[in-house]
Scaffold this motif. Structure first.
Motif, PDB file in Angstrom:
ATOM      1  N   TYR A   1       0.837  -1.208   0.000  1.00 34.23           N
ATOM      2  CA  TYR A   1       0.000   0.000   0.000  1.00 34.23           C
ATOM      3  C   TYR A   1       0.868   1.252   0.000  1.00 34.23           C
ATOM      4  O   TYR A   1       0.633   2.197  -0.755  1.00 34.23           O
ATOM      5  CB  TYR A   1      -0.902  -0.016   1.235  1.00 34.23           C
ATOM      6  N   ARG A   2       1.901   1.239   0.867  1.00 39.99           N
ATOM      7  CA  ARG A   2       2.816   2.385   0.921  1.00 39.99           C
ATOM      8  C   ARG A   2       3.511   2.586  -0.415  1.00 39.99           C
ATOM      9  O   ARG A   2       3.663   3.729  -0.886  1.00 39.99           O
ATOM     10  CB  ARG A   2       3.862   2.190   2.029  1.00 39.99           C
ATOM     11  N   GLU A   3       3.947   1.510  -1.024  1.00 36.56           N
ATOM     12  CA  GLU A   3       4.655   1.620  -2.303  1.00 36.56           C
ATOM     13  C   GLU A   3       3.742   2.177  -3.395  1.00 36.56           C
ATOM     14  O   GLU A   3       4.179   2.967  -4.236  1.00 36.56           O
ATOM     15  CB  GLU A   3       5.217   0.255  -2.700  1.00 36.56           C
ATOM     16  N   LEU A   4       2.474   1.777  -3.404  1.00 37.93           N
ATOM     17  CA  LEU A   4       1.524   2.324  -4.370  1.00 37.93           C
ATOM     18  C   LEU A   4       1.391   3.835  -4.194  1.00 37.93           C
ATOM     19  O   LEU A   4       1.359   4.590  -5.171  1.00 37.93           O
ATOM     20  CB  LEU A   4       0.154   1.658  -4.202  1.00 37.93           C
ATOM     21  N   VAL A   5       1.324   4.266  -2.938  1.00 37.65           N
ATOM     22  CA  VAL A   5       1.197   5.697  -2.645  1.00 37.65           C
ATOM     23  C   VAL A   5       2.452   6.452  -3.074  1.00 37.65           C
ATOM     24  O   VAL A   5       2.387   7.493  -3.730  1.00 37.65           O
ATOM     25  CB  VAL A   5       0.919   5.912  -1.144  1.00 37.65           C
ATOM     26  N   GLU A   6       3.619   5.898  -2.709  1.00 34.32           N
ATOM     27  CA  GLU A   6       4.879   6.567  -3.051  1.00 34.32           C
ATOM     28  C   GLU A   6       5.095   6.655  -4.556  1.00 34.32           C
ATOM     29  O   GLU A   6       5.673   7.634  -5.056  1.00 34.32           O
ATOM     30  CB  GLU A   6       6.048   5.816  -2.408  1.00 34.32           C
ATOM     31  N   ASN A   7       4.636   5.641  -5.280  1.00 33.59           N
ATOM     32  CA  ASN A   7       4.860   5.606  -6.733  1.00 33.59           C
ATOM     33  C   ASN A   7       3.854   6.438  -7.519  1.00 33.59           C
ATOM     34  O   ASN A   7       3.966   6.537  -8.747  1.00 33.59           O
ATOM     35  CB  ASN A   7       4.813   4.161  -7.233  1.00 33.59           C
ATOM     36  N   ALA A   8       2.895   7.026  -6.829  1.00 30.19           N
ATOM     37  CA  ALA A   8       1.858   7.799  -7.512  1.00 30.19           C
ATOM     38  C   ALA A   8       2.443   8.960  -8.303  1.00 30.19           C
ATOM     39  O   ALA A   8       1.919   9.352  -9.349  1.00 30.19           O
ATOM     40  CB  ALA A   8       0.830   8.306  -6.507  1.00 30.19           C
ATOM     41  N   PHE A   9       3.548   9.527  -7.794  1.00 33.76           N
ATOM     42  CA  PHE A   9       4.172  10.664  -8.458  1.00 33.76           C
ATOM     43  C   PHE A   9       5.497  10.278  -9.119  1.00 33.76           C
ATOM     44  O   PHE A   9       6.341  11.146  -9.356  1.00 33.76           O
ATOM     45  CB  PHE A   9       4.423  11.792  -7.452  1.00 33.76           C
ATOM     46  N   SER A  10       5.672   8.991  -9.395  1.00 34.94           N
ATOM     47  CA  SER A  10       6.958   8.549  -9.941  1.00 34.94           C
ATOM     48  C   SER A  10       7.176   9.014 -11.374  1.00 34.94           C
ATOM     49  O   SER A  10       8.302   9.256 -11.801  1.00 34.94           O
ATOM     50  CB  SER A  10       7.068   7.020  -9.874  1.00 34.94           C
TER      51      SER A  10
ATOM     52  N   THR B   1      -7.916   3.832  -7.385  1.00 29.23           N
ATOM     53  CA  THR B   1      -8.607   2.580  -7.686  1.00 29.23           C
ATOM     54  C   THR B   1      -7.777   1.386  -7.231  1.00 29.23           C
ATOM     55  O   THR B   1      -8.308   0.434  -6.620  1.00 29.23           O
ATOM     56  CB  THR B   1      -8.883   2.473  -9.199  1.00 29.23           C
ATOM     57  N   GLU B   2      -6.482   1.422  -7.508  1.00 36.52           N
ATOM     58  CA  GLU B   2      -5.586   0.345  -7.065  1.00 36.52           C
ATOM     59  C   GLU B   2      -5.560   0.250  -5.550  1.00 36.52           C
ATOM     60  O   GLU B   2      -5.566  -0.852  -4.972  1.00 36.52           O
ATOM     61  CB  GLU B   2      -4.176   0.590  -7.591  1.00 36.52           C
ATOM     62  N   LEU B   3      -5.510   1.388  -4.876  1.00 35.17           N
ATOM     63  CA  LEU B   3      -5.468   1.396  -3.414  1.00 35.17           C
ATOM     64  C   LEU B   3      -6.731   0.781  -2.826  1.00 35.17           C
ATOM     65  O   LEU B   3      -6.665  -0.016  -1.879  1.00 35.17           O
ATOM     66  CB  LEU B   3      -5.302   2.834  -2.904  1.00 35.17           C
ATOM     67  N   GLU B   4      -7.878   1.155  -3.373  1.00 37.40           N
ATOM     68  CA  GLU B   4      -9.138   0.623  -2.858  1.00 37.40           C
ATOM     69  C   GLU B   4      -9.223  -0.886  -3.046  1.00 37.40           C
ATOM     70  O   GLU B   4      -9.632  -1.621  -2.134  1.00 37.40           O
ATOM     71  CB  GLU B   4     -10.315   1.308  -3.539  1.00 37.40           C
ATOM     72  N   GLU B   5      -8.828  -1.358  -4.216  1.00 34.13           N
ATOM     73  CA  GLU B   5      -8.868  -2.798  -4.475  1.00 34.13           C
ATOM     74  C   GLU B   5      -7.926  -3.553  -3.549  1.00 34.13           C
ATOM     75  O   GLU B   5      -8.292  -4.588  -2.974  1.00 34.13           O
ATOM     76  CB  GLU B   5      -8.504  -3.063  -5.937  1.00 34.13           C
ATOM     77  N   HIS B   6      -6.707  -3.042  -3.401  1.00 27.12           N
ATOM     78  CA  HIS B   6      -5.723  -3.712  -2.544  1.00 27.12           C
ATOM     79  C   HIS B   6      -6.178  -3.702  -1.090  1.00 27.12           C
ATOM     80  O   HIS B   6      -6.083  -4.727  -0.398  1.00 27.12           O
ATOM     81  CB  HIS B   6      -4.366  -3.031  -2.676  1.00 27.12           C
ATOM     82  N   ARG B   7      -6.683  -2.562  -0.643  1.00 31.50           N
ATOM     83  CA  ARG B   7      -7.126  -2.447   0.749  1.00 31.50           C
ATOM     84  C   ARG B   7      -8.272  -3.422   1.041  1.00 31.50           C
ATOM     85  O   ARG B   7      -8.249  -4.130   2.059  1.00 31.50           O
ATOM     86  CB  ARG B   7      -7.547  -1.002   1.017  1.00 31.50           C
TER      87      ARG B   7
ATOM     88  N   SER C   1      -4.764   7.515   6.459  1.00 28.30           N
ATOM     89  CA  SER C   1      -3.938   8.725   6.557  1.00 28.30           C
ATOM     90  C   SER C   1      -3.164   8.962   5.266  1.00 28.30           C
ATOM     91  O   SER C   1      -3.091  10.098   4.770  1.00 28.30           O
ATOM     92  CB  SER C   1      -2.976   8.604   7.741  1.00 28.30           C
ATOM     93  N   LEU C   2      -2.581   7.898   4.716  1.00 26.61           N
ATOM     94  CA  LEU C   2      -1.846   8.031   3.462  1.00 26.61           C
ATOM     95  C   LEU C   2      -2.776   8.435   2.327  1.00 26.61           C
ATOM     96  O   LEU C   2      -2.424   9.265   1.479  1.00 26.61           O
ATOM     97  CB  LEU C   2      -1.139   6.721   3.126  1.00 26.61           C
ATOM     98  N   GLU C   3      -3.966   7.843   2.300  1.00 29.43           N
ATOM     99  CA  GLU C   3      -4.942   8.197   1.262  1.00 29.43           C
ATOM    100  C   GLU C   3      -5.355   9.657   1.389  1.00 29.43           C
ATOM    101  O   GLU C   3      -5.528  10.359   0.388  1.00 29.43           O
ATOM    102  CB  GLU C   3      -6.155   7.285   1.378  1.00 29.43           C
ATOM    103  N   MET C   4      -5.524  10.129   2.614  1.00 29.14           N
ATOM    104  CA  MET C   4      -5.867  11.530   2.851  1.00 29.14           C
ATOM    105  C   MET C   4      -4.790  12.451   2.294  1.00 29.14           C
ATOM    106  O   MET C   4      -5.079  13.460   1.643  1.00 29.14           O
ATOM    107  CB  MET C   4      -6.046  11.770   4.350  1.00 29.14           C
ATOM    108  N   CYS C   5      -3.541  12.103   2.535  1.00 29.87           N
ATOM    109  CA  CYS C   5      -2.427  12.903   2.021  1.00 29.87           C
ATOM    110  C   CYS C   5      -2.402  12.900   0.497  1.00 29.87           C
ATOM    111  O   CYS C   5      -2.196  13.935  -0.136  1.00 29.87           O
ATOM    112  CB  CYS C   5      -1.097  12.371   2.546  1.00 29.87           C
ATOM    113  N   LEU C   6      -2.587  11.716  -0.067  1.00 27.33           N
ATOM    114  CA  LEU C   6      -2.545  11.609  -1.525  1.00 27.33           C
ATOM    115  C   LEU C   6      -3.657  12.443  -2.154  1.00 27.33           C
ATOM    116  O   LEU C   6      -3.445  13.105  -3.185  1.00 27.33           O
ATOM    117  CB  LEU C   6      -2.674  10.145  -1.933  1.00 27.33           C
ATOM    118  N   ALA C   7      -4.826  12.439  -1.541  1.00 25.30           N
ATOM    119  CA  ALA C   7      -5.932  13.255  -2.046  1.00 25.30           C
ATOM    120  C   ALA C   7      -5.594  14.740  -1.947  1.00 25.30           C
ATOM    121  O   ALA C   7      -5.941  15.528  -2.841  1.00 25.30           O
ATOM    122  CB  ALA C   7      -7.207  12.949  -1.263  1.00 25.30           C
ATOM    123  N   ALA C   8      -4.899  15.123  -0.874  1.00 28.00           N
ATOM    124  CA  ALA C   8      -4.504  16.527  -0.721  1.00 28.00           C
ATOM    125  C   ALA C   8      -3.480  16.923  -1.780  1.00 28.00           C
ATOM    126  O   ALA C   8      -3.594  17.986  -2.406  1.00 28.00           O
ATOM    127  CB  ALA C   8      -3.934  16.751   0.679  1.00 28.00           C
TER     128      ALA C   8
END
Length: 314
Positions: free
Chosen positions: A34-43, A292-298, A271-278
């Motif tokens: 989950y963390r890696e998906l969030v971090e890679n969002a801006f890769s 979408t990936e985050l929701e499915e994985h979660r 919390s990570l999702e909140m940050c990503l949305a911000a």
């Protein structure tokens, strides 16, 4: 910021399913992915979108004549730096939690303490870059948090001695001048104590009430367990004593429970999702595929982990 609500009158549901090795390994892996998906969002390479709050704020500051415009630009640059620092701090605690979940003996309350640290860093970030607010309010919020930080620095300096107190006094004077240069106005109470700041008619207090902020900013799919996080972080017996139930089987030792890990994961992922949305709203980035990936994985991870927890109870 930490207006902890120790709701001792609440009934704490006993966590009665111990952590097993398979549950711990899969929970850590789910959080890591989950963390890696969030971090890679801006890769991939990207630019702030035209019309985004970031672009609008930049234009707003550049439209202000110098020297006030330059001073506001510096304050805004610090705001962005603080947001980045908060993000890095949150991720550091997430990585620590990934390792903590699998340790031996299993963790008891530390996952909730780490989750609280992640939440607070993420709320700090979201408060500063909240997409829906104006540039003036953003600068006023930054000014308030800066002043509050100086107050904490001053209090800490008293413990260390005269040299540190002098440095804190210099910082106080620097902040006061920097905010005045940016035409950020102080707001005070009847006793003359600073209560907040005003920029272009937008007013912000020195700090925010964290429980209210969390309720308003976190995704709707997560409950707001801040009382539980606080109880664990502060070692309150009404909370920590719950793991001594059934102590006859463990010689009085505290027992790490799967439900505690599940709660920590929910808070951290939210919390990570909140940050990503911000970040998405602030820069105008298109991160819908990532969400979408985050929701499915979660969803898949939670269902699988609940199954493993029930297996441990059999």
């Amino acid at each position: 910021m930490t207006d902890d609500e120790m709701l001792e009158e609440e009934t704490v549901r006993p966590f009665v399913v111990p952590i097993n090795d398979e549950f711990a390994a899969q929970a850590a892996a789910a959080l890591r992915h989950y963390r890696e998906l969030v971090e890679n969002a801006f890769s991939d390479g990207w630019e702030p979108a035209a019309g985004s709050p970031f672009v609008a704020d930049t234009a707003c500051n550049e439209a202000v004549a110098d020297p006030v415009g330059s001073a506001r630009g510096s304050l805004y640059a610090m705001l962005l730096d603080i947001a980045g620092l908060s993000w890095s701090t949150a991720l550091d605690h997430v990585r620590a939690l990934e390792h903590d979940i699998t340790r031996k003996p299993p963790p008891v309350w530390s996952p909730l303490v780490s989750a609280r640290a992640v939440l607070e860093s993420c709320l700090f970030l979201q408060y500063l870059i909240e997409p829906s607010i104006s540039c003036g309010l953003r600068l006023a919020r930054c000014a308030g948090l800066w002043r509050k930080d100086v107050q904490h620095s001053t209090q800490a300096a008293r413990v260390f001695g005269a040299e540190q107190e002098a440095e804190a006094a210099d910082l106080d004077a620097y902040v006061t001048q920097a905010l005045a240069d940016a035409n950020v106005s102080e707001r005070s109470n009847a006793q003359g104590r600073i209560t907040g700041y005003e920029v272009d008619g937008e007013v912000s207090s020195l700090d925010y009430k964290i429980t209210d902020r969390a309720k308003a900013a976190l995704p709707s799919w997560v409950p707001m367990p801040y009382a539980i996080l606080s109880g664990a972080a502060h070692g309150r017996p009404w909370m920590t004593g719950s793991t001594r139930r059934g102590a006859d089987e463990t010689d009085g030792a505290l027992v790490g429970e799967a439900a505690t890990v599940m709660t920590a994961l929910m808070v951290v992922m939210a919390s990570l999702e909140m940050c990503l949305a911000a970040w998405q709203g602030f820069f105008g980035a298109d991160l819908n595929e990532t969400f979408t990936e985050l929701e499915e994985h979660r969803s898949q991870a939670f269902m699988y982990l609940l199954g493993l927890a029930h297996a441990a109870d059999d």
